[in-house]
Design an enzyme around this catalytic site. Structure first.
Site, PDB file in Angstrom:
ATOM      1  CE  LYS A  22      -1.584   1.549   4.124  1.00  0.00           C
ATOM      2  NZ  LYS A  22      -1.321   2.951   4.488  1.00  0.00           N
ATOM      3  CG  ASN A  23       2.344   2.692   3.547  1.00  0.00           C
ATOM      4  OD1 ASN A  23       1.170   3.002   3.305  1.00  0.00           O
ATOM      5  ND2 ASN A  23       2.786   2.489   4.772  1.00  0.00           N
ATOM      6  CB  CYS A 115      -4.762  10.701  11.899  1.00  0.00           C
ATOM      7  SG  CYS A 115      -3.175   9.908  11.891  1.00  0.00           S
ATOM      8  NE  ARG A 120       0.793  10.624  10.029  1.00  0.00           N
ATOM      9  CZ  ARG A 120       0.344   9.605   9.288  1.00  0.00           C
ATOM     10  NH1 ARG A 120      -0.778   9.003   9.612  1.00  0.00           N
ATOM     11  NH2 ARG A 120       1.018   9.191   8.244  1.00  0.00           N
ATOM     12  CG  ASP A 306       3.560   1.510   9.513  1.00  0.00           C
ATOM     13  OD1 ASP A 306       3.117   2.371  10.300  1.00  0.00           O
ATOM     14  OD2 ASP A 306       3.861   1.769   8.331  1.00  0.00           O
ATOM     15  NE  ARG A 398      -6.791   4.229   5.985  1.00  0.00           N
ATOM     16  CZ  ARG A 398      -5.838   4.568   6.851  1.00  0.00           C
ATOM     17  NH1 ARG A 398      -6.096   4.597   8.127  1.00  0.00           N
ATOM     18  NH2 ARG A 398      -4.620   4.879   6.435  1.00  0.00           N
TER      19      ARG A 398
HETATM   20  N1  EPU Z   1       7.055  14.549  10.492  1.00  0.00           N
HETATM   21  C1  EPU Z   1       7.305  15.873  10.744  1.00  0.00           C
HETATM   22  N2  EPU Z   1       7.146  16.764   9.723  1.00  0.00           N
HETATM   23  C2  EPU Z   1       6.763  16.384   8.474  1.00  0.00           C
HETATM   24  C3  EPU Z   1       6.503  15.015   8.228  1.00  0.00           C
HETATM   25  C4  EPU Z   1       6.670  14.119   9.264  1.00  0.00           C
HETATM   26  O1  EPU Z   1       7.655  16.255  11.862  1.00  0.00           O
HETATM   27  O2  EPU Z   1       6.658  17.243   7.593  1.00  0.00           O
HETATM   28  C5  EPU Z   1       7.217  13.559  11.577  1.00  0.00           C
HETATM   29  C6  EPU Z   1       5.957  12.755  11.850  1.00  0.00           C
HETATM   30  O3  EPU Z   1       5.087  13.450  12.707  1.00  0.00           O
HETATM   31  C7  EPU Z   1       6.521  11.499  12.465  1.00  0.00           C
HETATM   32  C8  EPU Z   1       7.825  11.316  11.697  1.00  0.00           C
HETATM   33  O4  EPU Z   1       8.138  12.590  11.138  1.00  0.00           O
HETATM   34  O5  EPU Z   1       6.819  11.725  13.812  1.00  0.00           O
HETATM   35  C9  EPU Z   1       7.769  10.286  10.600  1.00  0.00           C
HETATM   36  O6  EPU Z   1       6.626  10.516   9.780  1.00  0.00           O
HETATM   37  P1  EPU Z   1       6.650  10.227   8.223  1.00  0.00           P
HETATM   38  O7  EPU Z   1       6.553  11.535   7.497  1.00  0.00           O
HETATM   39  O8  EPU Z   1       7.800   9.358   7.889  1.00  0.00           O
HETATM   40  O9  EPU Z   1       5.288   9.461   8.034  1.00  0.00           O
HETATM   41  P2  EPU Z   1       4.446   9.447   6.680  1.00  0.00           P
HETATM   42  O10 EPU Z   1       5.378   9.538   5.552  1.00  0.00           O
HETATM   43  O11 EPU Z   1       3.337  10.420   6.784  1.00  0.00           O
HETATM   44  C10 EPU Z   1       4.536   6.883   6.240  1.00  0.00           C
HETATM   45  C11 EPU Z   1       3.543   5.750   6.176  1.00  0.00           C
HETATM   46  C12 EPU Z   1       3.040   5.427   7.583  1.00  0.00           C
HETATM   47  C13 EPU Z   1       4.248   5.072   8.450  1.00  0.00           C
HETATM   48  C14 EPU Z   1       5.264   6.221   8.443  1.00  0.00           C
HETATM   49  C15 EPU Z   1       6.535   5.931   9.209  1.00  0.00           C
HETATM   50  C16 EPU Z   1       2.507   6.006   4.013  1.00  0.00           C
HETATM   51  C17 EPU Z   1       1.293   6.272   3.229  1.00  0.00           C
HETATM   52  N3  EPU Z   1       2.416   6.113   5.322  1.00  0.00           N
HETATM   53  O12 EPU Z   1       3.811   8.000   6.762  1.00  0.00           O
HETATM   54  O13 EPU Z   1       2.208   4.285   7.442  1.00  0.00           O
HETATM   55  O14 EPU Z   1       3.837   4.826   9.772  1.00  0.00           O
HETATM   56  O15 EPU Z   1       5.636   6.532   7.078  1.00  0.00           O
HETATM   57  O16 EPU Z   1       7.157   4.805   8.697  1.00  0.00           O
HETATM   58  O17 EPU Z   1       3.541   5.638   3.474  1.00  0.00           O
HETATM   59  C18 EPU Z   1       0.457   2.827   7.985  1.00  0.00           C
HETATM   60  O18 EPU Z   1       0.660   2.246   6.907  1.00  0.00           O
HETATM   61  O19 EPU Z   1      -0.274   2.347   8.882  1.00  0.00           O
HETATM   62  C19 EPU Z   1       1.110   4.120   8.234  1.00  0.00           C
HETATM   63  C20 EPU Z   1       0.684   4.993   9.159  1.00  0.00           C
END
Ligand code: EPU
Length: 419
Positions: A22-23, A115, A120, A306, A398
């Site tokens: 998915k990701n 969320c 986020r 995850d 999802r």
């Molecule tokens: N963060 C910031 N600023 C930003 C973006 C992120 O401070 O601009 C922080 C977040 O709050 C968090 C950390 O950085 O503390 C890591 O977040 P990241 O941006 O890596 O998360 P994401 O890219 O939004 C993806 C996956 C998540 C998974 C995370 C971490 C997708 C669609 N989602 O989210 O997947 O937990 O990376 O590996 O790829 C799931 O599949 O259940 C899921 C939540």
């Protein structure tokens, strides 16, 4: 709303096929916006998050066709605005920002809220876009991006909790069509980032270093259509490994990439489980007396956030005291209160869960709060006494393709009650 009834106590044995990630699929589908030519993406899982992404792409003007795991996207002409009612259902909709900015030099996308797994923010995504020369504004709940021109730059995407996965994806997708060289320092190194970079390179991008903390992108004037097969879902695979661990038996995963699951395999082996690694397969055998473990979630290749909830479910029924610290999303413990309703003995100390294994949990009506939390409740229910009724199953749909059918094939007894 559908619910799932898990009848506990049925041993699991057999083989399960892992679906596409998915990701990985979400940003890869968004990346198809970067070219006017058709892109064909295969091994796309049938999940509601994927449906939302395809709806967003259609709204943006792309022509989308889908047949049994293969999606064809042709984005000849596109709009640059994705409004709230279409993007609010899924946080990952932010990953259309990079392709829109890259191709059209502008984008307006409704700003995702927080969320249940925590705040986020997207400040790091915006930092990257701004480094490339874009101006960003938050207006009426939307992020608006605009750039007269995009120029390569060096940007460090490390935040308080480490690198950002979708932030790295987004900046990479904008930078492929910028002028000159972009260097992303402290980039996320997750396999999903590598998969996206491989797809972008097939489209004619020049990206090196994906999978390391430093990604170098040489901008090109345009991209062309490409075909790509999405990598297997390491988190789905991990969830079935834990299912095998929790219920004993002998479970084989097919179409998995074991190299993506090193930290989880280490943790399970440390607990005593026997895991056989094959070519594209993984096999786990139950253990009569597994031992507790200490885990800390970390960016890849560390233990994935995850998989934290699913491990909480397993360790709740592993005798001894286990400790899990969550460093990526420090508030991601919504499953704990539900597991406690099933008899788990877990106490939270800040971002750390202290888990005292109990002999047996008991089935109860429980509420799914997010995707991985709901998977944890299903896993706990596999072994608990009696029936676990997992409500708000849409969370699990999802991210898990037919989880009830796949577990039933292994010998579980799970019923889905249609609302
Ligand atoms: N963060 C910031 N600023 C930003 C973006 C992120 O401070 O601009 C922080 C977040 O709050 C968090 C950390 O950085 O503390 C890591 O977040 P990241 O941006 O890596 O998360 P994401 O890219 O939004 C993806 C996956 C998540 C998974 C995370 C971490 C997708 C669609 N989602 O989210 O997947 O937990 O990376 O590996 O790829 C799931 O599949 O259940 C899921 C939540």
């Amino acid at each position: 709303m559908d619910k799932i009834l898990v009848h506990g106590g049925h041993p699991l044995n057999g083989t399960v096929r892992v679906s596409g990630s998915k990701n990985s699929a979400l940003p890869i589908l968004a990346a198809a916006l970067l070219t006017r030519q058709p892109c064909v993406i295969s091994n796309v899982p049938d999940l509601s998050d994927i449906n939302y992404m395809l709806q967003i792409l259609s709204h943006l003007g792309a022509h989308v066709e889908r047949a049994s795991g293969v999606v064809r996207i042709e984005a000849e002409k596109i709009k640059t605005e994705a409004p709230y009612d279409i993007v609010r259902k899924m946080r990952a909709s932010v990953c259309v920002l990079g392709p829109l900015l890259g191709r059209e030099r502008e984008a307006t996308v409704s700003l995702p809220g927080g969320c249940v797994i925590g705040d986020r923010p997207i400040d790091l995504h915006l930092k990257g876009f701004e480094a490339l020369g874009a101006v960003s504004r938050i207006e009426h709940g939307n992020v608006k991006l605009f750039a007269k021109e995009l120029r390569g730059a060096t940007v460090n995407l490390r935040g308080k909790q480490g690198p950002t996965v979708l932030g790295t994806d987004n900046v990479m997708m904008a930078a492929v069509l910028a002028e000159g060289t972009t260097v992303i320092e402290s980039a996320a190194a997750e396999p999903e980032v590598v998969d996206l970079a491989n797809f972008l390179n097939k489209m004619g991008a020049k990206i090196e270093g994906a999978g390391t903390r430093r990604i170098v992108i040489e901008g090109v004037p345009e991209l062309h259509g490409a075909e790509h097969e999405v990598i297997p879902d390491r988190i789905e695979a991990g969830t079935y490994l834990v299912a095998g661990a929790i219920m004993g038996g002998d479970v084989m995963l097919r179409r998995v990439d074991p190299t993506h699951l090193g930290a989880l395999i280490d943790a399970l082996r440390q607990s005593g489980y026997e895991i056989e690694i094959g070519k594209g397969t993984l096999r786990i055998k139950g253990h009569p007396s597994p031992t507790p473990v200490q885990l800390t979630t970390e960016p890849y290749p560390g233990f994935p956030t995850d998989m934290q909830a699913q491990m909480c479910a397993l360790l709740s029924q592993t005798s001894g005291i286990s400790v899990i610290s969550e460093t990526i999303f420090p508030q991601r413990f919504m499953h704990v209160s539900e597991l406690k309703r099933m008899g788990a003995d877990i106490s939270l100390d800040g971002h750390t869960a202290i888990i005292k294994g109990v002999e047996k949990m008991s089935g109860a009506p429980v509420m799914a709060s997010d995707l991985r939390a709901s998977a944890a409740l299903v896993l706990a229910g596999l072994r608990a006494d009696g029936v676990t009724e997992v409500n708000r199953v849409y969370h699990i749909d999802r991210g898990y393709e037919s989880i009830d059918e796949k577990l039933n094939q292994l010998g579980a007894r799970i019923e889905r009650m249609k609302a």
